[in-house]
Design a protein around this motif. Structure first.
Motif, mmCIF file in Angstrom:
data_model
loop_
_atom_site.group_PDB
_atom_site.id
_atom_site.type_symbol
_atom_site.label_atom_id
_atom_site.label_comp_id
_atom_site.label_asym_id
_atom_site.label_seq_id
_atom_site.Cartn_x
_atom_site.Cartn_y
_atom_site.Cartn_z
ATOM 1 N N GLY A 49 43.542 46.199 -11.961
ATOM 2 C CA GLY A 49 44.713 47.019 -11.723
ATOM 3 C C GLY A 49 44.494 48.194 -12.673
ATOM 4 N N GLY A 50 45.485 49.134 -12.380
ATOM 5 C CA GLY A 50 45.590 50.483 -12.972
ATOM 6 C C GLY A 50 44.181 51.400 -12.878
ATOM 7 N N SER A 51 43.669 50.959 -11.614
ATOM 8 C CA SER A 51 42.228 51.591 -11.122
ATOM 9 C C SER A 51 41.247 51.686 -12.336
ATOM 10 C CB SER A 51 42.472 53.158 -10.777
ATOM 11 O OG SER A 51 43.616 53.319 -9.795
ATOM 12 N N GLY A 52 41.371 50.574 -13.112
ATOM 13 C CA GLY A 52 40.428 50.412 -14.240
ATOM 14 C C GLY A 52 39.333 49.147 -14.053
ATOM 15 N N HIS A 53 39.435 48.499 -12.941
ATOM 16 C CA HIS A 53 38.609 47.185 -12.960
ATOM 17 C C HIS A 53 36.903 47.540 -12.802
ATOM 18 C CE1 HIS A 53 38.466 43.031 -12.483
ATOM 19 N NE2 HIS A 53 37.887 43.136 -11.234
ATOM 20 N N THR A 54 36.652 48.622 -12.161
ATOM 21 C CA THR A 54 35.110 48.896 -12.107
ATOM 22 C C THR A 54 34.700 49.379 -13.550
ATOM 23 O OG1 THR A 54 35.534 49.446 -9.750
ATOM 24 C CG2 THR A 54 33.331 50.069 -10.793
#
Lengths: 348, 756
Positions: B517-522
């Motif tokens: 989530g939060g565009s933070g996975h990668t």
């Protein structure tokens, strides 16, 4: 899902025999009925599957020049029939502007005539709806009703008929062939769907057991093929019902309109034939002034049923547009975005 | 973060770039297009039965009675779970153990909090029997008047918005900024309720074995789910085995385990058999979160030169009657534009809906469309081109904190997208452009932004005796391609070719990878993988360089570099040894190591970290009928290092389409009396169909960010929706001269606004 009987009759007579029993419902492709059953809106105790009935899936050219379309012909097959699109271009355009490709591949001509309103209150089992439950009241009235009827509605029901297909059909004097317990009869399509009045639950003129077996287009309907359009405003380009739509067909001779056929969709509980507008145009020059006058006449009796006064204005503008485009001439091919105001945009 | 192993600081053994940066197609693509990918609801363990939720059709009140006997009489029905008949829970589902523990309805009482809430669960041998059993319950209610909409109650100031953000933020003197303005725009906008509508509904297949629980369920956060389930059922988290290899979309709605999923576990517990529970589409409109409606007033002051003097952005949002989630809509004004005075403030109203939750770009999406529209209004008021206005007010440092940006290639985004779009020469006045068919043409733009967030994640790396490698991490592929991108990072981190790697993911038995989530996975999992890989390679290097039989002997730990399954001497590339040779000589079956990734608190305190972008839109509008059609979208984005350009462009494209949807289509329609959602289906909850999606250009702008994390990744999951929604809305204004402030833009506003 509730348990129900499923029967697959071998003949029209057998279908009518079982279809006449209480609680029975005819099933064609089920693109509408099965959704209604899943939602608990329709709870038939017996489904009479018509899809294997012989002889109902043909498009026949009649000796008198008319066309007879079997009730089980698929919408997509009809629309893509080259002869059909050439002779009844507005009907083909309307067919292709409806639903999605997947639904059109499944849906049948007879089923389309019998589709139910998309009024959300009709589908919402928790809401009061006189169609579902006579006398319950109408929660659409004073509800979320920006897309509801502006013509022919009553305090008991403000729902609209959702079909695109029926709009040009009703303008072209299509006839419905019905088989029932007392034999075969015919009905103008215009008389099939009813306005709600005091009995919104009676949506059509069909009696129990009546089965639509065919739809007929008279020969003279082909006389409008050169000047025929269907225009539909909707909230997205495909897979959306009409906010308002219009079918316009003209016979133009010697620079003047000999005859006009006009109907509106999305404005009433039935596909709305606008005869007053047709009369305005008979003998008139094909120009915008005449179209505007016709549009005013078509909507003269309209009144908002809620937050939808804009539909009265929009319907007039769509009618002017449909007439303008029809007068300009039917396109050689059905546009890539059928029915769309943007159908003329290159590359669309 | 181990500094000496971080790529951007001083990589010791690892060279990223062999796999990272390549436009690989999804490793799971063939499985998906051939139907072989097994999603949660595809599982049918032996003895499995079906559970169907009965939902409330009122929005507020109590369930007075349920006809349980009628449901049980229906053939095939096994049991009916109700408040009076359910397994004991170890924890109150209304307890707030942590900010991520949202209250859920697990039949703890007869209270109804919103329409579509679960009021019973029918368990049957078949799906059909369970469905009919649920219909036969014929609930009777004690109905209370529902509170619906943004004016349903007395507004109050929420304690926090989003995750721990203050409800009000002040920078500079807002009153002075407003007073100093020579021009002031003051507009109020509304955005509607929206629902995630992932293609795959929330589903669970639950199997109990004593106190061990095995579940197949789509999850964006298996670790969080384990903790919550463990608390509810009083078992250790390690006893809970979650299998979540594929998600058919999540968009935030699968970030936390939802009430209906827990009800599936309870049903399995109740009857002692495996149970499958799948939500119907309509049932997804309530218990699994949504984007709440907002009303936002935004005042923008400018001076004679078109320089901002103040941005005062106030948002009213709804939340549920029983829990607290506050869409941080106004926070979108914190970072983008340099203004000496910025104020953001929130107020909230309690309504009878399910609790709103994170939905793709929570706060940023609702706030961005308003901010970008208001900036367009301000530029227009100043008579300045919208792009020039934005450049004039470009934030060189983060306005509200004064921090420098860790990197910010927004200027290049503006320039590249504007050039590709052909923005130059756009008339300032609206309603100036027509196409050859007479349609009104409008051009609009918006700035995109999303913070570069990281969570906590872990990975385990192994090099086996055959020289091949394994990377394990409990990461989540929501369809965005995480497995592929993370495998690319894994291969580089282990110095392997892609085909020498086994990548394992999607299970809670693997190292916890945090939340997707939060565009933070990668960024998060990528850092964990990088560190795990580097640690394993360090072990191999130690084995080789300290062994005199190795050609690498004496090179020193930092004197070797890993590539394609071999270690090479840094000063003599010809001297190398394969991993297999190193392990064989050492007599080891494998070497392994773990690594973790998390935000670097020091860097975060020093820098503002955001991805940026610029989106340009063209629309055409029928001048009489008001029908709008988007005809072109161009977006340029700078989001740090791009791991897989193919997947990233796909993510950005999807986000931009969502922005188009926000501006023109998407809205949950709620009856203002009953509180029931009237379009809880994909026929009438409109999202763009293919025919609505115009030709799109997606450009990624190179951005090297040495501060944000070891790999320099900022994330691309959500930014695409921001900027795009405003760009489309602004294009509609430019085409028509009509500024619609209620989204989605409806045809009546255009038809009546255009005149006859």
């Amino acid at each position: 899902m509730m348990n129900f009987d499923y029967v697959r009759p071998a003949s029209v007579a057998d279908a009518i025999a079982v279809g006449s029993e209480k609680g029975a419902s005819y099933l064609a492709s089920g693109t509408n009925l099965l959704d209604l059953m899943k939602g608990g809106v329709s709870r038939p105790s017996r489904l009479v599957d018509l899809t294997r009935l012989p002889g109902l899936d043909r498009i026949e050219h009649l000796a008198d020049g008319g066309l007879r379309i079997g009730a089980l012909v698929r919408n997509a097959d009809l629309a893509h029939d080259a002869g059909f699109a050439r002779n009844y271009p507005a009907v083909a355009e309307a067919l292709l502007s409806g639903a999605s490709a997947q639904l059109r591949n499944a849906a049948t001509v007879g089923g389309n005539l019998m589709q139910r309103t998309r009024c959300a209150y009709f589908y919402d089992a928790g809401s009061a709806c006189n169609r579902r439950w006579p006398g319950a009241g109408c929660d659409a009235l004073n509800g979320e009703n920006r897309l509801h009827a502006v013509l022919g509605w009553s305090e008991g029901c403000i729902a609209t008929h959702p079909s695109d297909f029926c709009v040009p059909l009703v303008a072209l004097d299509a006839i419905v062939e019905i088989e029932g317990k007392s034999g075969r009869r015919e009905l103008p399509l215009e008389a099939l769907h009813r306005l709600p009045g005091e009995t919104p639950e009676r949506e059509t003129a069909l009696e129990r057991g009546d089965l639509i077996v065919a739809l007929r287009l008279p020969a003279e309907a082909q006389g409008f093929a050169k000047h025929a359009r269907y225009i539909k405003v909707r909230e997205r380009t495909s897979y959306a019902f009409a906010v308002v739509s219009a079918a316009a067909s003209l016979r133009i001779e010697d620079g003047s309109i000999r005859e006009a056929r006009i109907a509106l969709g999305g404005v009433a509980a039935k596909p709305w034939r606008a005869r007053e507008a047709e009369q305005v145009l008979a003998g008139a020059a094909p120009d915008v002034a005449a179209y505007r006058e016709a549009a005013r006449a078509a909507l003269a009796g309209a009144k908002p049923s809620g937050d939808n006064a804009f539909k009265i204005e929009l319907a007039q503008r769509i009618l002017v547009r449909a007439l303008t485009l029809a007068a300009a001439g039917t396109p050689d091919r059905i546009p890539a975005l059928p029915g769309s105001p943007f159908s003329s945009v290159a590359g669309a | 973060m181990t500094v000496e192993l971080s790529l951007t600081r001083d990589p010791a053994h690892i060279r990223h770039g062999s796999n990272i940066g390549q436009p690989m197609t999804r490793t799971d693509g063939v499985l998906k297009v051939t139907g072989k990918a097994r999603y949660a609801a595809d599982n049918h363990p032996p003895g499995m039965v079906y559970a169907v939720i009965a939902t409330s059709c009122i929005a507020r009140g109590r369930v007075k009675s349920l006809d349980v006997a009628a449901a049980k009489r229906h053939p095939g029905v096994i049991d009916v779970m109700t408040p009076a008949h359910k397994p004991e829970l170890a924890e109150d589902p209304d307890a707030k153990g942590n900010p991520f523990a949202f209250r859920m309805e697990l039949l703890q009482s007869d209270e109804v909090r919103y329409a579509n809430q679960a009021i019973a669960v029918v368990i049957a041998e078949t799906l059909e029997a369970a469905t009919e059993g649920a219909a036969l319950l014929s609930p009777r209610y004690q109905v209370e008047i529902a509170r619906v909409g943004l004016d349903a109650g007395e507004p109050y100031t929420p304690p926090v918005v989003g995750i721990g953000n203050p409800a009000e933020v002040r920078h500079g003197d807002i009153d002075a900024g407003i007073a100093a303005a020579s021009k002031l725009t003051d507009s109020t906008y509304e955005t509607p309720a929206q629902y995630h509508n992932a293609m795959e509904p929330h589903a669970i297949v639950a199997v109990w074995d004593g106190d061990r629980l095995f579940i197949d369920t789509p999850s964006q956060g298996m670790g969080f789910a384990q903790m919550r389930i463990a608390g509810l059922f009083g078992i250790p988290p390690a006893n809970i085995h979650i299998n979540s290899p594929f998600l058919g979309g999540g968009f935030g709605s699968k970030g936390l385990i939802s009430g209906p999923q827990v009800l599936g576990i309870m049903a399995a517990r109740l009857i002692g058999r495996p149970v499958k529970l799948v939500l119907r589409r309509s049932q997804m409109y309530g218990p699994v979160g949504h984007r709440p409606p907002t009303r936002q007033r935004i005042r923008i002051g400018t001076d004679d030169a078109g320089q901002l003097t103040a941005i005062n952005h106030e948002a009213r949002v709804t939340t549920s009657s029983f829990d607290d989630f506050y869409e941080p809509a106004a926070d979108a004004s914190h970072t983008l534009y340099a203004s000496p005075a910025i104020r953001t403030a929130h107020e909230a109203v309690r309504v009878d809906t399910g609790t709103p939750l994170f939905m793709r770009a929570p706060g940023e999406a609702t706030g961005s469309i308003v901010l970008e529209s208001a900036i367009d209004e301000a530029a227009f008021a100043c008579g300045i081109d919208p792009l020039e206005f934005r450049l004039k007010n470009y934030a060189e440092v983060e306005p509200t904190t004064g921090k420098p940006f860790s990197s910010k290639a927004l200027r290049q985004c503006y320039a590249k997208a504007a050039e590709r779009f052909g923005w130059a020469g756009r008339p300032l006045q609206p309603k100036q452009m027509r196409d050859e068919n007479g349609f009104l043409v409008g051009w609009g733009m918006g700035t995109a932004t999303f913070p570069a967030i990281m969570f906590q994640g872990n990975a385990r790396a192994v090099i086996r005796a055959d020289g091949k490698g394994v990377m394990e991490t409990g990461a989540h592929d929501m369809g965005q391609g995480a497995w592929t991108a993370l495998a690319q990072i894994s291969a580089d981190s282990l110095g392997l070719n892609f085909d020498q790697l086994t990548f394992r993911s999607g299970s809670s038995d693997l190292p916890d990878a945090g939340i997707a989530g939060g565009s933070g996975h990668t960024a998060t999992v990528g850092a964990a993988i990088h560190n795990a890989g580097a640690a394993v390679i360090a072990k191999l290097a130690e084995l080789a360089t300290s062994d005199e039989r190795s050609p690498l002997f004496g090179a020193g730990n930092a004197g070797v570099v890993a590539r394609a399954g071999r270690l090479h001497r840094r000063d003599d590339d010809a001297r190398s040894e394969s991993y297999a040779e190193i392990l064989a000589r050492a007599g080891l079956a494998e070497v392994d190591a773990t690594g973790s990734g998390a935000a670097d608190a020091t860097a975060q305190s020093q820098y503002a970290m955001h991805a940026h972008g610029a989106v340009f839109a063209e629309v055409k509008v029928d001048p009489e009928l008001g029908q709008i059609r988007a005809t072109r979208l161009v977006g340029a984005f700078a989001a740090g290092r791009i791991i897989n350009p193919l997947l990233v462009e796909s993510q950005l494209r999807g986000g931009m389409i969502w922005g188009l949807s926000f501006a023109l289509h998407e809205e949950a329609v709620m009856d203002h009396r009953s509180g029931r959602i009237l379009n809880a289906n994909l026929a009438e909850y409109h999202v763009p169909v293919n025919a609505d999606v115009p030709p799109m250009d997606v450009i990624t702008v190179d951005e090297h960010d040495p501060h944000v994390n070891p790999l320099g990744i900022k994330g691309v999951g959500e930014i695409g929706i921001t900027g795009s929604a405003g760009a489309v809305a602004n294009a509609v204004f430019h085409a028509t001269g009509i500024r619609v402030r209620n989204f989605p833009i409806k045809i009546e506003e255009i038809v009546m606004g255009l005149g006859s």
